[in-house]
Design a protein around this motif. Sequence first.
Motif, PDB file in Angstrom:
ATOM      1  N   TYR A  52       0.835  -1.203   0.000  1.00 56.51           N
ATOM      2  CA  TYR A  52       0.000   0.000   0.000  1.00 56.51           C
ATOM      3  C   TYR A  52       0.870   1.254   0.000  1.00 56.51           C
ATOM      4  CZ  TYR A  52      -2.795   3.845   1.800  1.00 56.51           C
ATOM      5  OH  TYR A  52      -3.371   5.075   1.972  1.00 56.51           O
ATOM      6  N   LYS A  53       1.863   1.285   0.858  1.00 52.19           N
ATOM      7  CA  LYS A  53       2.718   2.465   0.947  1.00 52.19           C
ATOM      8  C   LYS A  53       3.497   2.679  -0.349  1.00 52.19           C
ATOM      9  CE  LYS A  53       3.302   2.648   5.969  1.00 52.19           C
ATOM     10  NZ  LYS A  53       4.264   2.711   7.100  1.00 52.19           N
ATOM     11  N   ASN A  56       1.060   3.841  -3.025  1.00 51.74           N
ATOM     12  CA  ASN A  56       0.641   5.195  -2.696  1.00 51.74           C
ATOM     13  C   ASN A  56       1.704   6.207  -3.109  1.00 51.74           C
ATOM     14  OD1 ASN A  56      -1.250   7.059  -1.506  1.00 51.74           O
ATOM     15  ND2 ASN A  56       0.093   7.205   0.269  1.00 51.74           N
ATOM     16  N   ILE A  64      -6.458   3.999  -5.183  1.00 53.21           N
ATOM     17  CA  ILE A  64      -5.639   2.786  -5.119  1.00 53.21           C
ATOM     18  C   ILE A  64      -6.532   1.620  -4.743  1.00 53.21           C
ATOM     19  CG2 ILE A  64      -3.750   1.631  -3.879  1.00 53.21           C
ATOM     20  CD1 ILE A  64      -2.569   4.426  -3.374  1.00 53.21           C
ATOM     21  N   ASP A 280      -0.924   7.788   6.707  1.00 46.14           N
ATOM     22  CA  ASP A 280      -0.238   6.960   5.710  1.00 46.14           C
ATOM     23  C   ASP A 280       1.145   6.547   6.202  1.00 46.14           C
ATOM     24  OD1 ASP A 280      -2.108   6.638   3.685  1.00 46.14           O
ATOM     25  OD2 ASP A 280      -1.538   8.483   2.644  1.00 46.14           O
ATOM     26  N   ILE A 389      -8.864   5.322   3.711  1.00 48.07           N
ATOM     27  CA  ILE A 389      -8.287   4.008   3.434  1.00 48.07           C
ATOM     28  C   ILE A 389      -9.330   2.953   3.758  1.00 48.07           C
ATOM     29  CG2 ILE A 389      -6.415   2.398   4.069  1.00 48.07           C
ATOM     30  CD1 ILE A 389      -4.901   4.943   5.137  1.00 48.07           C
ATOM     31  N   LYS A 405      -7.395   2.909  -1.330  1.00 48.32           N
ATOM     32  CA  LYS A 405      -7.506   4.291  -0.866  1.00 48.32           C
ATOM     33  C   LYS A 405      -8.400   5.035  -1.842  1.00 48.32           C
ATOM     34  CE  LYS A 405      -4.615   8.301   0.332  1.00 48.32           C
ATOM     35  NZ  LYS A 405      -3.202   8.780   0.406  1.00 48.32           N
ATOM     36  N   THR A 407      -9.328   8.423  -3.082  1.00 49.94           N
ATOM     37  CA  THR A 407      -8.910   9.813  -3.126  1.00 49.94           C
ATOM     38  C   THR A 407      -9.939  10.684  -3.826  1.00 49.94           C
ATOM     39  OG1 THR A 407      -6.580   9.160  -3.139  1.00 49.94           O
ATOM     40  CG2 THR A 407      -7.075  11.379  -3.909  1.00 49.94           C
TER      41      THR A 407
END
Length: 413
Positions: A52-53, A56, A64, A280, A389, A405, A407
């Motif tokens: 995820y990180k 991102n 995402i 995050d 998230i 995620k 956005t």
Amino acid sequence: MKAVICAIVAFMVFAGCVQNEQPVQLLDENYATAQDVSDVVNGNSQFAIDAYKKLNSENGGKNIFFSPYSISSALAITYEGARGQTAQEMQQVLGLPEDENAMLAGFAKIYNTINGKGKSYQLYTANALWAQQSYKFLDSFTSVSKKYFGAQATNVDFINKSEQARQEINGWVESHTNSKIKDLMPQGSLDPLTRLVITNAVYFKGKWKLQFEPSKTYGADFKVSPQQSVKVQMMHMSGEKSRFNYLENDELQMIELPYDGNGLLMVVILPLEGKMDDVDQSLSVQKIGELKAMLSEQEVVVNLPKFKFKTKYSMAQTLAGMGMPNAFSDEADFSGMDGTKDLYISKVIHQAFVEVNEEGTEAAAATAVVDATSIAQPQNIFNANRPFIFMIEEKSTGTILFMGKVTDPSKAD
């Protein structure tokens, strides 16, 4: 010149009414222990947060959505053929248990849990191997892939009929995602050097345990950034029946939204205004566990935007950047597949589709506008009018099947 392995992972999540289940052959889980499952789940959770990180950071400002379970399942099959540094890097990045027997048993048990019958929702996963018909793979590799991952090997001709093989693989993916993911592999993605394609698909279709009433959906602003808002359709739920596991602290709000049947739930993490970057950066398996331990059932006003979007990632560079570059290089060692060091991974293609709405069907064209001032305001208000998230988990094992995620809910891609 090295030959090519492709890992293809595709999945689809759709909130909706349940249809017939996909027939799946269950695996032998006789030797799986609770600890085996826990070790695989814990590793998958760590991989989920790390991926995820990374996604991102590579896709800033975009929606995402991905399946850590799907990716790790396909690559765990590949890992079975890895040796030396290639295997070490893959084991560390994917969070795979060091005990191979425990890993295999754990994956088999989770596979069977996902594909269990008698559910009030549709959830299943499937794996497959697509092997060059003239290339000799070790029986030890293909047998383990079939026994513990359900990956039946199909012989195709990448050398002379790569386009036919591409169409056959795309057809498998389409059939295992209810036709929501088509043409996963574009023209030219396979060539005469391809020797093996590994596919995984995960499909989920279910209804909320407590459905949102379409008549209460209203037009609202969603703050994409402090300077920009977009119009969205906001689902609304309130009243005595609107009770969920919930918490709020000085950084975020968290809520669990269960699906009908209680086997799955969506966890939504909503950072407070201006706190998304902090959340995050601090996100970890330990932190999520601590937050969940503090959840308690409370009456909550829930405002959640409807959203529908698809994602597609070419993840070779992403995974290499996470710490497993060897598998994608000329130094790769997949001798556990064929007894040579002639193979490497060229592509990891991951595609997904998700739709979330009031009751699981397509949204109605007209919706009522709710005057916010007319709603009684209890103490707990979960107003997801800014980026958040979300994760979808299988409750009995704790497996994070999907993570994403939101956005901008107004965007389809």
